[in-house]
Design a protein around this motif. Structure first.
Motif, PDB file in Angstrom:
ATOM      1  N   LEU A   1       0.834  -1.197   0.000  1.00  0.00           N
ATOM      2  CA  LEU A   1       0.000   0.000   0.000  1.00  0.00           C
ATOM      3  C   LEU A   1       0.872   1.252   0.000  1.00  0.00           C
ATOM      4  CD1 LEU A   1      -3.017   0.816   0.177  1.00  0.00           C
ATOM      5  CD2 LEU A   1      -2.747   0.869   2.656  1.00  0.00           C
ATOM      6  N   GLU A   2       1.914   1.229   0.813  1.00  0.00           N
ATOM      7  CA  GLU A   2       2.815   2.380   0.895  1.00  0.00           C
ATOM      8  C   GLU A   2       3.546   2.617  -0.419  1.00  0.00           C
ATOM      9  OE1 GLU A   2       2.669  -0.140   3.033  1.00  0.00           O
ATOM     10  OE2 GLU A   2       1.673   0.882   4.706  1.00  0.00           O
TER      11      GLU A   2
ATOM     12  N   THR B   1     -15.299  -0.494  -3.734  1.00  0.00           N
ATOM     13  CA  THR B   1     -15.463  -1.947  -3.851  1.00  0.00           C
ATOM     14  C   THR B   1     -15.992  -2.612  -2.584  1.00  0.00           C
ATOM     15  OG1 THR B   1     -13.231  -2.547  -3.076  1.00  0.00           O
ATOM     16  CG2 THR B   1     -13.461  -1.942  -5.410  1.00  0.00           C
ATOM     17  N   GLY B   2     -15.980  -1.895  -1.462  1.00  0.00           N
ATOM     18  CA  GLY B   2     -16.382  -2.495  -0.202  1.00  0.00           C
ATOM     19  C   GLY B   2     -15.303  -3.349   0.425  1.00  0.00           C
ATOM     20  N   LEU B   3     -14.106  -3.368  -0.193  1.00  0.00           N
ATOM     21  CA  LEU B   3     -12.998  -4.176   0.298  1.00  0.00           C
ATOM     22  C   LEU B   3     -11.783  -3.300   0.547  1.00  0.00           C
ATOM     23  CD1 LEU B   3     -13.213  -7.102  -2.297  1.00  0.00           C
ATOM     24  CD2 LEU B   3     -14.154  -7.101   0.021  1.00  0.00           C
ATOM     25  N   SER B   4     -10.887  -3.776   1.412  1.00  0.00           N
ATOM     26  CA  SER B   4      -9.605  -3.112   1.563  1.00  0.00           C
ATOM     27  C   SER B   4      -8.760  -3.395   0.329  1.00  0.00           C
ATOM     28  CB  SER B   4      -8.880  -3.620   2.811  1.00  0.00           C
ATOM     29  OG  SER B   4      -8.460  -4.964   2.624  1.00  0.00           O
ATOM     30  N   PHE B   5      -7.667  -2.662   0.189  1.00  0.00           N
ATOM     31  CA  PHE B   5      -6.754  -2.902  -0.936  1.00  0.00           C
ATOM     32  C   PHE B   5      -6.280  -4.354  -0.943  1.00  0.00           C
ATOM     33  CE2 PHE B   5      -2.130  -3.162  -1.930  1.00  0.00           C
ATOM     34  CZ  PHE B   5      -2.220  -3.074  -3.310  1.00  0.00           C
TER      35      PHE B   5
ATOM     36  N   GLY C   1       1.649   9.293  -5.788  1.00  0.00           N
ATOM     37  CA  GLY C   1       1.743  10.620  -5.187  1.00  0.00           C
ATOM     38  C   GLY C   1       0.549  10.979  -4.323  1.00  0.00           C
ATOM     39  N   ILE C   2      -0.077   9.961  -3.707  1.00  0.00           N
ATOM     40  CA  ILE C   2      -1.183  10.206  -2.780  1.00  0.00           C
ATOM     41  C   ILE C   2      -0.911   9.429  -1.503  1.00  0.00           C
ATOM     42  CG2 ILE C   2      -2.890  10.645  -4.579  1.00  0.00           C
ATOM     43  CD1 ILE C   2      -3.841   7.796  -4.343  1.00  0.00           C
ATOM     44  N   SER C   3      -1.705   9.651  -0.477  1.00  0.00           N
ATOM     45  CA  SER C   3      -1.454   8.985   0.797  1.00  0.00           C
ATOM     46  C   SER C   3      -2.035   7.569   0.785  1.00  0.00           C
ATOM     47  CB  SER C   3      -2.088   9.779   1.942  1.00  0.00           C
ATOM     48  OG  SER C   3      -3.500   9.695   1.890  1.00  0.00           O
ATOM     49  N   ASP C   4      -1.454   6.714   1.610  1.00  0.00           N
ATOM     50  CA  ASP C   4      -1.984   5.358   1.696  1.00  0.00           C
ATOM     51  C   ASP C   4      -3.395   5.362   2.281  1.00  0.00           C
ATOM     52  OD1 ASP C   4      -1.166   6.085   4.237  1.00  0.00           O
ATOM     53  OD2 ASP C   4       0.014   4.281   4.605  1.00  0.00           O
ATOM     54  N   ARG C   5      -3.705   6.367   3.130  1.00  0.00           N
ATOM     55  CA  ARG C   5      -5.059   6.463   3.680  1.00  0.00           C
ATOM     56  C   ARG C   5      -6.064   6.785   2.578  1.00  0.00           C
ATOM     57  NH1 ARG C   5      -5.356  10.212   8.875  1.00  0.00           N
ATOM     58  NH2 ARG C   5      -7.489   9.378   8.770  1.00  0.00           N
ATOM     59  N   THR C   6      -5.660   7.589   1.606  1.00  0.00           N
ATOM     60  CA  THR C   6      -6.545   7.902   0.482  1.00  0.00           C
ATOM     61  C   THR C   6      -6.836   6.653  -0.330  1.00  0.00           C
ATOM     62  OG1 THR C   6      -5.782  10.189   0.323  1.00  0.00           O
ATOM     63  CG2 THR C   6      -6.764   9.228  -1.649  1.00  0.00           C
ATOM     64  N   ILE C   7      -5.808   5.844  -0.580  1.00  0.00           N
ATOM     65  CA  ILE C   7      -6.001   4.600  -1.319  1.00  0.00           C
ATOM     66  C   ILE C   7      -6.937   3.669  -0.552  1.00  0.00           C
ATOM     67  CG2 ILE C   7      -4.860   2.506  -2.145  1.00  0.00           C
ATOM     68  CD1 ILE C   7      -2.403   4.197  -2.764  1.00  0.00           C
ATOM     69  N   THR C   8      -6.721   3.554   0.750  1.00  0.00           N
ATOM     70  CA  THR C   8      -7.556   2.682   1.577  1.00  0.00           C
ATOM     71  C   THR C   8      -9.014   3.118   1.528  1.00  0.00           C
ATOM     72  OG1 THR C   8      -5.726   2.165   3.074  1.00  0.00           O
ATOM     73  CG2 THR C   8      -7.964   1.841   3.917  1.00  0.00           C
ATOM     74  N   ARG C   9      -9.261   4.411   1.696  1.00  0.00           N
ATOM     75  CA  ARG C   9     -10.634   4.915   1.665  1.00  0.00           C
ATOM     76  C   ARG C   9     -11.262   4.711   0.290  1.00  0.00           C
ATOM     77  NH1 ARG C   9      -8.498   9.339   4.593  1.00  0.00           N
ATOM     78  NH2 ARG C   9      -8.449  10.563   2.668  1.00  0.00           N
ATOM     79  N   ALA C  10     -10.484   4.962  -0.749  1.00  0.00           N
ATOM     80  CA  ALA C  10     -11.018   4.839  -2.104  1.00  0.00           C
ATOM     81  C   ALA C  10     -11.422   3.402  -2.404  1.00  0.00           C
ATOM     82  CB  ALA C  10      -9.984   5.328  -3.117  1.00  0.00           C
ATOM     83  N   PHE C  11     -10.598   2.423  -2.024  1.00  0.00           N
ATOM     84  CA  PHE C  11     -10.953   1.030  -2.261  1.00  0.00           C
ATOM     85  C   PHE C  11     -12.199   0.641  -1.474  1.00  0.00           C
ATOM     86  CE2 PHE C  11      -6.922   0.118  -4.411  1.00  0.00           C
ATOM     87  CZ  PHE C  11      -7.322  -0.849  -5.318  1.00  0.00           C
ATOM     88  N   ARG C  12     -12.280   1.079  -0.221  1.00  0.00           N
ATOM     89  CA  ARG C  12     -13.454   0.763   0.597  1.00  0.00           C
ATOM     90  C   ARG C  12     -14.722   1.353  -0.018  1.00  0.00           C
ATOM     91  NH1 ARG C  12     -13.296  -3.422   4.171  1.00  0.00           N
ATOM     92  NH2 ARG C  12     -11.476  -3.300   5.531  1.00  0.00           N
ATOM     93  N   GLN C  13     -14.641   2.597  -0.449  1.00  0.00           N
ATOM     94  CA  GLN C  13     -15.809   3.263  -1.000  1.00  0.00           C
ATOM     95  C   GLN C  13     -16.239   2.651  -2.328  1.00  0.00           C
ATOM     96  OE1 GLN C  13     -14.502   7.335  -1.201  1.00  0.00           O
ATOM     97  NE2 GLN C  13     -14.695   7.677   1.019  1.00  0.00           N
TER      98      GLN C  13
END
Length: 291
Positions: free
Chosen positions: A192-193, A214-218, A200-212
């Motif tokens: 993830l990191e 797909t409903g799943l974590s990365f 060029g984005i934060s890992d928290r942004t990726i985590t939130r985006a995947f959850r929103q």
């Protein structure tokens, strides 16, 4: 229109095999099945074949023997392999891809003569009875009463599968590059990191985006994607060790554990159940390291 692919990536689908033929599918005319409710047929692509985005005025049920088929509908990729089919409602835009040599079966259903409706693409359990009935309906010498009897039984026995094999793609520009890269190479083990640094984005942004999206974590989404790819490879005859290596697992036991987390059982047990349900005696999964 037909053209050959040299193995390039297709948006939202697995990387094409070299030599893939890409067909621009033409919508099937209404009269293709009139005056029947159901018309079935069989094709065997001699090379890997892809059908470009298209739709039909008829409902379509397609299934395969001796290979796999994937279908892209919007932001979802469906995996179709032996023992299962995919119902595609009339008017739904979709693309598809079949492996070389797979028996590609499809049946077309006239909407106003079909007494049920699946409003969304849906995995269908291809039982021996259902397959036999549809093969029977592919004959051209059936009289009207015989055809009507067979069609009525098809309507009685067609049922959704217990497993719905749809991979939800993000459809989010912040993380679509991750999805495309992993479809191209499911073995990519970037953390993830590392992805956050690449994009060029934060890992928290990726985590939130995947959850929103797909409903799943990365990590869960990547595991789901690998299982979809594993279903294809195992159906095509690759053994568990080869598949685990192709998907980036350090050892087969890690792959088997991941498969069990997603599917609830091991690859061998899963394909044994599918084989028994479809009446096919061939087990595509090697017995080596598959318990």
């Amino acid at each position: 229109m037909v053209r050959a692919s040299r193995g390039e990536a297709a948006p939202g689908m697995w990387r094409r095999e070299a030599g893939t033929v890409v067909r621009r599918a033409v919508a099937v005319p209404e009269q293709a099945v009139a005056p029947f409710a159901i018309s079935a047929r069989l094709r065997i692509p001699r090379v890997p074949t892809e059908w470009a985005l298209h739709s039909h005025p008829l409902h379509e049920l397609f299934w395969v023997r001796g290979g796999t088929l994937t279908s892209r509908v919007g932001d979802r990729v469906f995996t179709v392999f032996e023992g299962h089919g995919l119902w595609m409602p009339a008017g739904v835009v979709h693309a598809g891809r079949a492996t070389a040599g797979a028996e590609f079966h499809d049946a077309l259903f006239t909407p106003d003569r079909t007494p049920f409706a699946f409003g969304e693409p849906k995995a269908i359990a291809m039982t021996p009875l259902l397959e036999s009935l549809l093969a029977h309906l592919s004959r051209t010498d059936l009289d009207a009463p015989a055809r009507a009897r067979a069609e009525s039984v098809v309507f009685d026995v067609i049922e959704p599968s217990r497993h719905q094999f749809a991979l939800q793609l993000p459809g989010d520009p912040r993380i679509d590059a991750i999805a495309e890269a992993l479809l191209d190479d499911p073995a990519d083990g970037g953390s993830l990191e590392e992805w956050a640094q690449r994009l060029g984005i934060s890992d928290r942004t990726i985590t939130r985006a995947f959850r929103q999206a797909t409903g799943l974590s990365f990590a869960q989404w990547r595991q789901m994607l690998r299982v979809h790819r594993a279903l294809m490879l195992l159906s095509e005859g690759f053994d568990v060790m080869t598949v685990s290596e192709a998907l980036g697992y350090a050892q087969p036991s890690s792959f088997i554990a991941a498969f069990r987390r997603v599917m609830g059982t091991t690859p061998g047990a899963f394909f044994d159940a599918a084989r028994e349900a479809s009446g096919n005696v061939r087990n595509p999964v090697s017995h080596v390291q598959n318990s």
